[in-house]
Each structure stands twice: as C-alpha cells, then as structure tokens.
Design a protein around this motif. Sequence first.
Motif, mmCIF file in Angstrom:
data_model
loop_
_atom_site.group_PDB
_atom_site.id
_atom_site.type_symbol
_atom_site.label_atom_id
_atom_site.label_comp_id
_atom_site.label_asym_id
_atom_site.label_seq_id
_atom_site.Cartn_x
_atom_site.Cartn_y
_atom_site.Cartn_z
ATOM 1 N N ASN A 50 -8.890 -2.415 -19.482
ATOM 2 C CA ASN A 50 -7.611 -2.906 -18.961
ATOM 3 C C ASN A 50 -6.911 -1.928 -18.011
ATOM 4 O O ASN A 50 -5.715 -2.037 -17.786
ATOM 5 C CB ASN A 50 -6.653 -3.285 -20.094
ATOM 6 C CG ASN A 50 -7.208 -4.397 -20.956
ATOM 7 O OD1 ASN A 50 -8.046 -5.177 -20.509
ATOM 8 N ND2 ASN A 50 -6.765 -4.467 -22.192
ATOM 9 N N TYR A 51 -7.633 -0.953 -17.463
ATOM 10 C CA TYR A 51 -7.065 -0.039 -16.469
ATOM 11 C C TYR A 51 -7.614 -0.397 -15.099
ATOM 12 O O TYR A 51 -8.801 -0.703 -14.954
ATOM 13 C CB TYR A 51 -7.400 1.421 -16.800
ATOM 14 C CG TYR A 51 -6.480 2.039 -17.809
ATOM 15 C CD1 TYR A 51 -5.414 2.840 -17.406
ATOM 16 C CD2 TYR A 51 -6.656 1.821 -19.163
ATOM 17 C CE1 TYR A 51 -4.564 3.414 -18.332
ATOM 18 C CE2 TYR A 51 -5.810 2.386 -20.101
ATOM 19 C CZ TYR A 51 -4.760 3.179 -19.680
ATOM 20 O OH TYR A 51 -3.915 3.742 -20.598
ATOM 21 N N TYR A 52 -6.734 -0.329 -14.090
ATOM 22 C CA TYR A 52 -7.116 -0.719 -12.747
ATOM 23 C C TYR A 52 -6.578 0.277 -11.733
ATOM 24 O O TYR A 52 -5.465 0.795 -11.889
ATOM 25 C CB TYR A 52 -6.560 -2.116 -12.412
ATOM 26 C CG TYR A 52 -7.100 -3.177 -13.332
ATOM 27 C CD1 TYR A 52 -8.254 -3.879 -13.005
ATOM 28 C CD2 TYR A 52 -6.474 -3.466 -14.539
ATOM 29 C CE1 TYR A 52 -8.759 -4.843 -13.860
ATOM 30 C CE2 TYR A 52 -6.981 -4.429 -15.400
ATOM 31 C CZ TYR A 52 -8.125 -5.105 -15.050
ATOM 32 O OH TYR A 52 -8.635 -6.050 -15.898
ATOM 33 N N ASP A 53 -7.384 0.546 -10.706
ATOM 34 C CA ASP A 53 -6.926 1.323 -9.559
ATOM 35 C C ASP A 53 -6.395 0.342 -8.526
ATOM 36 O O ASP A 53 -7.103 -0.580 -8.106
ATOM 37 C CB ASP A 53 -8.076 2.125 -8.943
ATOM 38 C CG ASP A 53 -8.471 3.314 -9.798
ATOM 39 O OD1 ASP A 53 -7.580 3.910 -10.432
ATOM 40 O OD2 ASP A 53 -9.666 3.662 -9.825
ATOM 41 N N VAL A 54 -5.159 0.530 -8.128
ATOM 42 C CA VAL A 54 -4.522 -0.316 -7.120
ATOM 43 C C VAL A 54 -4.395 0.513 -5.849
ATOM 44 O O VAL A 54 -3.872 1.631 -5.879
ATOM 45 C CB VAL A 54 -3.136 -0.804 -7.590
ATOM 46 C CG1 VAL A 54 -2.451 -1.614 -6.505
ATOM 47 C CG2 VAL A 54 -3.262 -1.607 -8.874
ATOM 48 N N THR A 55 -4.897 -0.036 -4.749
ATOM 49 C CA THR A 55 -4.833 0.649 -3.456
ATOM 50 C C THR A 55 -4.156 -0.261 -2.447
ATOM 51 O O THR A 55 -4.527 -1.425 -2.314
ATOM 52 C CB THR A 55 -6.247 0.997 -2.943
ATOM 53 O OG1 THR A 55 -6.941 1.742 -3.941
ATOM 54 C CG2 THR A 55 -6.188 1.801 -1.663
#
Length: 147
Positions: A50-55
């Motif tokens: 449930n962890y995401y990298d947002v760019t």
Amino acid sequence: MRALQFLFKTSPAVLLLILCLRLGSGAAQDLVQEVISAKLTIDPVENLTNYYDVTVTVKSHVAKCIVVRVTLEDISNIIFPYGNFVYTACLCNFSTRNFFWEVQAPENGIIKAKAEVVSEENICPSDVEICSLVYKVCIKREIIIRC
C-alpha cells in the motif's frame, strides 16, 4: 406591421460589426499559450504494501524563467508518512523538473496534483529575468489497490 419589419432587418453596418467582433475574438483566443504542462505518475513501492511513489513532472513551455509551485491535495484516505511537501522551483528555458512524494493508501482513492506559476522572490538566481505569468494546471489520478 412596417415598424416590426424595420426592427428585424439587418443593416450592412451591423453585419460588418458582427464580422469584426468575430475576427477579433478568434485572434485573441489564438494568443493563449500553454505556459507549463504537468504529468502525474503513481508507482507501487517494491516490498511495501500500500505504499506508492507519486511523481509530478512539470515542463516549461516558455523561453524565460518562471517560478512554479507544485502541491498534492491532502485527501482523507491518503497518508503522507514523510509529509505532504509543497515544492517551489525555478524553471528556465523549456526545462523539465520532477517532484516526488511517497504516500500510503490503505484503500482506493483519488490523488490530485496542482502545478501553478507563482510570483515569489528568491527562488530563481538573482541575475536572471523572471517572467510573472498566471497559469495553473490541475491533474487527478486514481490509486487502485490490487490484492
């Protein structure tokens, strides 16, 4: 009856006025230039559930320096474990810059990013000319949790 016919008759002067207004408004619409564009990508973090990298990638479309502020909208079911940062940066001469966040999403949700040209001092080097345009781009993406 003749008085009503006179009211509905269009004169050449009115037609010329309508033509000029139409040509003038069309030319004004062509002058609107895209100052910046933005792209929002969301990638899952390896080995973390449930962890995401947002760019957010912001690209300048002008040949001058502009100050850009980039933010993510704080949404109730999105957690920012390291903080919801507000980035301010200088973009010069058609440059591109990436801005990063790490988020936790325990359930499906929508994340919104905003990139806007702002008038803020001491961001760009003091020896460059800063262009103070007003422009804003908003992007929305859905985070879908896959089990």
